[in-house]
Design a protein around this motif. Structure first.
Motif, PDB file in Angstrom:
ATOM      1  N   UNK A 183     -12.609 -77.447  82.272  1.00 20.94           N
ATOM      2  CA  UNK A 183     -12.271 -76.780  80.968  1.00 20.94           C
ATOM      3  C   UNK A 183     -13.704 -76.682  80.296  1.00 20.94           C
ATOM      4  N   UNK A 184     -13.768 -75.950  79.013  1.00 22.63           N
ATOM      5  CA  UNK A 184     -14.982 -75.810  78.185  1.00 22.63           C
ATOM      6  C   UNK A 184     -14.898 -76.537  77.014  1.00 22.63           C
ATOM      7  N   UNK A 185     -15.693 -77.299  76.782  1.00 23.95           N
ATOM      8  CA  UNK A 185     -15.740 -77.883  75.240  1.00 23.95           C
ATOM      9  C   UNK A 185     -16.220 -77.049  74.328  1.00 23.95           C
ATOM     10  N   UNK A 186     -15.451 -76.410  73.232  1.00 23.35           N
ATOM     11  CA  UNK A 186     -15.801 -75.374  72.364  1.00 23.35           C
ATOM     12  C   UNK A 186     -16.430 -76.062  71.184  1.00 23.35           C
ATOM     13  N   UNK A 187     -17.729 -75.578  70.807  1.00 23.91           N
ATOM     14  CA  UNK A 187     -18.480 -76.303  69.830  1.00 23.91           C
ATOM     15  C   UNK A 187     -19.138 -75.035  68.863  1.00 23.91           C
ATOM     16  N   UNK A 188     -18.769 -75.104  67.662  1.00 26.66           N
ATOM     17  CA  UNK A 188     -19.060 -74.062  66.521  1.00 26.66           C
ATOM     18  C   UNK A 188     -20.362 -74.752  65.829  1.00 26.66           C
ATOM     19  N   UNK A 189     -21.444 -74.186  65.802  1.00 22.11           N
ATOM     20  CA  UNK A 189     -22.479 -74.646  64.978  1.00 22.11           C
ATOM     21  C   UNK A 189     -23.257 -73.555  64.306  1.00 22.11           C
ATOM     22  N   UNK A 190     -24.147 -73.846  63.295  1.00 19.78           N
ATOM     23  CA  UNK A 190     -24.757 -72.778  62.562  1.00 19.78           C
ATOM     24  C   UNK A 190     -25.960 -72.421  63.447  1.00 19.78           C
ATOM     25  N   UNK A 191     -26.595 -71.403  62.765  1.00 18.26           N
ATOM     26  CA  UNK A 191     -27.874 -70.741  63.425  1.00 18.26           C
ATOM     27  C   UNK A 191     -28.900 -71.669  62.978  1.00 18.26           C
ATOM     28  N   UNK A 192     -28.712 -72.555  61.932  1.00 10.67           N
ATOM     29  CA  UNK A 192     -30.110 -73.491  61.554  1.00 10.67           C
ATOM     30  C   UNK A 192     -29.940 -74.511  62.540  1.00 10.67           C
ATOM     31  N   UNK A 193     -28.960 -75.021  63.131  1.00 10.21           N
ATOM     32  CA  UNK A 193     -28.827 -76.049  64.099  1.00 10.21           C
ATOM     33  C   UNK A 193     -28.613 -75.750  65.475  1.00 10.21           C
ATOM     34  N   UNK A 194     -28.351 -74.636  65.878  1.00 10.64           N
ATOM     35  CA  UNK A 194     -27.816 -74.380  67.155  1.00 10.64           C
ATOM     36  C   UNK A 194     -29.156 -74.634  68.290  1.00 10.64           C
ATOM     37  N   UNK A 195     -30.158 -74.335  68.012  1.00 13.04           N
ATOM     38  CA  UNK A 195     -31.093 -74.528  69.116  1.00 13.04           C
ATOM     39  C   UNK A 195     -31.450 -75.896  69.347  1.00 13.04           C
ATOM     40  N   UNK A 196     -31.549 -76.512  68.091  1.00 14.55           N
ATOM     41  CA  UNK A 196     -31.717 -78.197  68.159  1.00 14.55           C
ATOM     42  C   UNK A 196     -30.476 -78.754  68.732  1.00 14.55           C
ATOM     43  N   UNK A 197     -29.206 -78.434  68.485  1.00 18.52           N
ATOM     44  CA  UNK A 197     -28.214 -79.133  69.220  1.00 18.52           C
ATOM     45  C   UNK A 197     -28.335 -78.917  70.733  1.00 18.52           C
ATOM     46  N   UNK A 198     -28.498 -77.448  71.179  1.00 18.81           N
ATOM     47  CA  UNK A 198     -28.657 -77.061  72.542  1.00 18.81           C
ATOM     48  C   UNK A 198     -29.804 -77.963  72.975  1.00 18.81           C
ATOM     49  N   UNK A 199     -31.050 -78.106  72.693  1.00 21.80           N
ATOM     50  CA  UNK A 199     -32.008 -78.836  73.230  1.00 21.80           C
ATOM     51  C   UNK A 199     -31.545 -80.275  73.434  1.00 21.80           C
ATOM     52  N   UNK A 200     -30.987 -81.081  72.314  1.00 18.58           N
ATOM     53  CA  UNK A 200     -30.462 -82.372  72.458  1.00 18.58           C
ATOM     54  C   UNK A 200     -29.478 -82.605  73.571  1.00 18.58           C
ATOM     55  N   UNK A 201     -28.345 -81.470  73.707  1.00 19.79           N
ATOM     56  CA  UNK A 201     -27.602 -81.803  74.559  1.00 19.79           C
ATOM     57  C   UNK A 201     -28.158 -81.702  76.115  1.00 19.79           C
ATOM     58  N   UNK A 202     -28.751 -80.437  76.314  1.00 22.18           N
ATOM     59  CA  UNK A 202     -29.484 -80.421  77.593  1.00 22.18           C
ATOM     60  C   UNK A 202     -30.012 -81.626  77.977  1.00 22.18           C
ATOM     61  N   UNK A 229     -23.700 -64.811  68.607  1.00 25.21           N
ATOM     62  CA  UNK A 229     -24.289 -65.466  69.736  1.00 25.21           C
ATOM     63  C   UNK A 229     -23.490 -66.418  70.274  1.00 25.21           C
ATOM     64  N   UNK A 230     -23.590 -66.422  71.641  1.00 30.39           N
ATOM     65  CA  UNK A 230     -22.625 -67.398  72.307  1.00 30.39           C
ATOM     66  C   UNK A 230     -23.515 -67.883  73.544  1.00 30.39           C
ATOM     67  N   UNK A 231     -23.746 -69.327  73.635  1.00 28.62           N
ATOM     68  CA  UNK A 231     -24.333 -69.863  74.715  1.00 28.62           C
ATOM     69  C   UNK A 231     -23.653 -70.815  75.548  1.00 28.62           C
ATOM     70  N   UNK A 246     -22.052 -67.732  61.257  1.00 29.50           N
ATOM     71  CA  UNK A 246     -22.311 -68.050  59.907  1.00 29.50           C
ATOM     72  C   UNK A 246     -21.103 -68.511  59.215  1.00 29.50           C
ATOM     73  N   UNK A 247     -20.089 -69.134  59.900  1.00 30.77           N
ATOM     74  CA  UNK A 247     -18.923 -69.807  59.289  1.00 30.77           C
ATOM     75  C   UNK A 247     -17.854 -69.210  58.622  1.00 30.77           C
ATOM     76  N   UNK A 248     -17.982 -67.698  58.808  1.00 32.32           N
ATOM     77  CA  UNK A 248     -16.878 -66.970  58.291  1.00 32.32           C
ATOM     78  C   UNK A 248     -15.791 -66.550  59.240  1.00 32.32           C
TER      79      UNK A 248
END
Length: 310
Positions: A183-202, A229-231, A246-248
């Motif tokens: 299964x896929x863990x589906x995570x919603x994040x803002x553009x402000x934090x997305x790359x930081x989240x991805x770097x940390x999780x990777x 954008x979907x990663x 954008x949370x809309x």
């Protein structure tokens, strides 16, 4: 915090090297994460150990578990009542082992101590103390320091962007069959934090970016006339899909925690309906998958999909 876990070894993080200095494309996009992977201990085990945490009212507990088994098949561990938090509490608890993913179900008989109930998943780690140090080193916050439970140790961490995850370790390692599909863990994040989240999780997961689509079809998040954008990330923790918006978001997008891959979507939805599962987003198609969103008895919302036929 989970009472029983699935154990096995399924590896998803094979990096395809290219001629450009031996770096894959994602490593160019996230060089800090690539460097951190080389120095951070790998505490992963396998995706069948990793479960979605679902909290339901005690009166809905048995009906919810039965609907999962009727929809996906599988087995359950023995239901029990435990204290699974570092402060006094009492919860019904049971692990549901399906071929398409494992679910830890909790039905608290007492008020739920903070921040429990806000974590999305539980990840089995090889060593709790090493895992917590690695989480901190890769940018996560430790919300709940390690504590003992009846069969092991647990902690709760928060990734950049506000995504909570529970880490757990067992005194006696469990052993369960591999999954038919991860299964896929589906995570919603803002553009402000997305790359930081991805770097940390990777860096923590020793994973790789399987795809980074800046123009994914908006129908996947209920906005059919737009793109977003979907990663997609793969690791020995399983699959992670990051929805950068954008949370809309129209309901129920952002409420579904997990996407389950099945062989035949129509057949699975028929079983789900017979088990009292509500279809809240009718089936739709993209180039990658046929998908729908459902709500199980007790309130759990999930995406279900099958791979689109070419």
């Amino acid at each position: 915090m989970q009472r029983s876990r699935a154990l096995g070894a399924m590896f998803f993080g094979v990096v395809v090297l290219v001629a450009d200095g031996g770096l894959s494309s994602w490593q160019h996009s996230f060089p800090v994460a690539a460097q951190a992977i080389a120095t951070t201990p790998n505490v992963t085990v396998g995706p069948q150990y990793d479960t979605t945490h679902v909290y339901v009212a005690p009166q809905d507990f048995d009906r919810f578990v039965a609907s999962l088994i009727a929809t996906f098949g599988g087995t359950t561990t023995k239901q029990g009542v435990f204290t699974v938090t570092p402060t006094p509490s009492s919860t019904m608890s049971q692990l549901v082992l399906t071929p398409v993913g494992s679910i830890s179900v909790f039905g608290f008989k007492t008020p739920i101590p903070y921040p429990f109930g806000l974590e999305r998943t539980g990840y089995l780690v090889t060593d709790m103390d090493v895992a917590v140090r690695a989480a901190r080193a890769t940018g996560a916050d430790v919300l709940v320091a390690p504590f003992n439970d009846p069969i092991g140790r647990d902690a709760v961490i928060q990734w950049p962007g506000g995504v909570n995850t529970q880490l757990y370790w067992h005194n006696t390692a469990p052993s369960y069959a591999s999954l038919q599909s991860v299964p896929e863990n589906r995570v919603y994040v803002s553009a402000d934090k997305a790359d930081e989240f991805i770097r940390s999780f990777l860096a923590f997961s020793h994973g790789r970016v399987a795809s980074d689509d800046a123009h994914a079809p908006g129908v996947e998040i209920g906005r059919s006339r737009e793109t977003y954008r979907r990663v997609r990330v793969e690791s020995q923790f399983g699959k992670l899909t990051v929805f950068i918006t954008n949370g809309h978001l129209p309901y129920p997008y952002g409420r579904e925690m997990t996407g389950y891959e099945v062989a035949n979507l129509a057949d699975t939805l028929t079983k789900a309906k017979a088990a009292g599962v509500e279809l809240i987003v009718p089936p739709y198609k993209t180039e990658e998958r046929d998908a729908a969103v459902v709500q199980f008895p007790g309130g759990y919302i999930a995406e279900i999909h099958s791979v689109a036929k070419k």
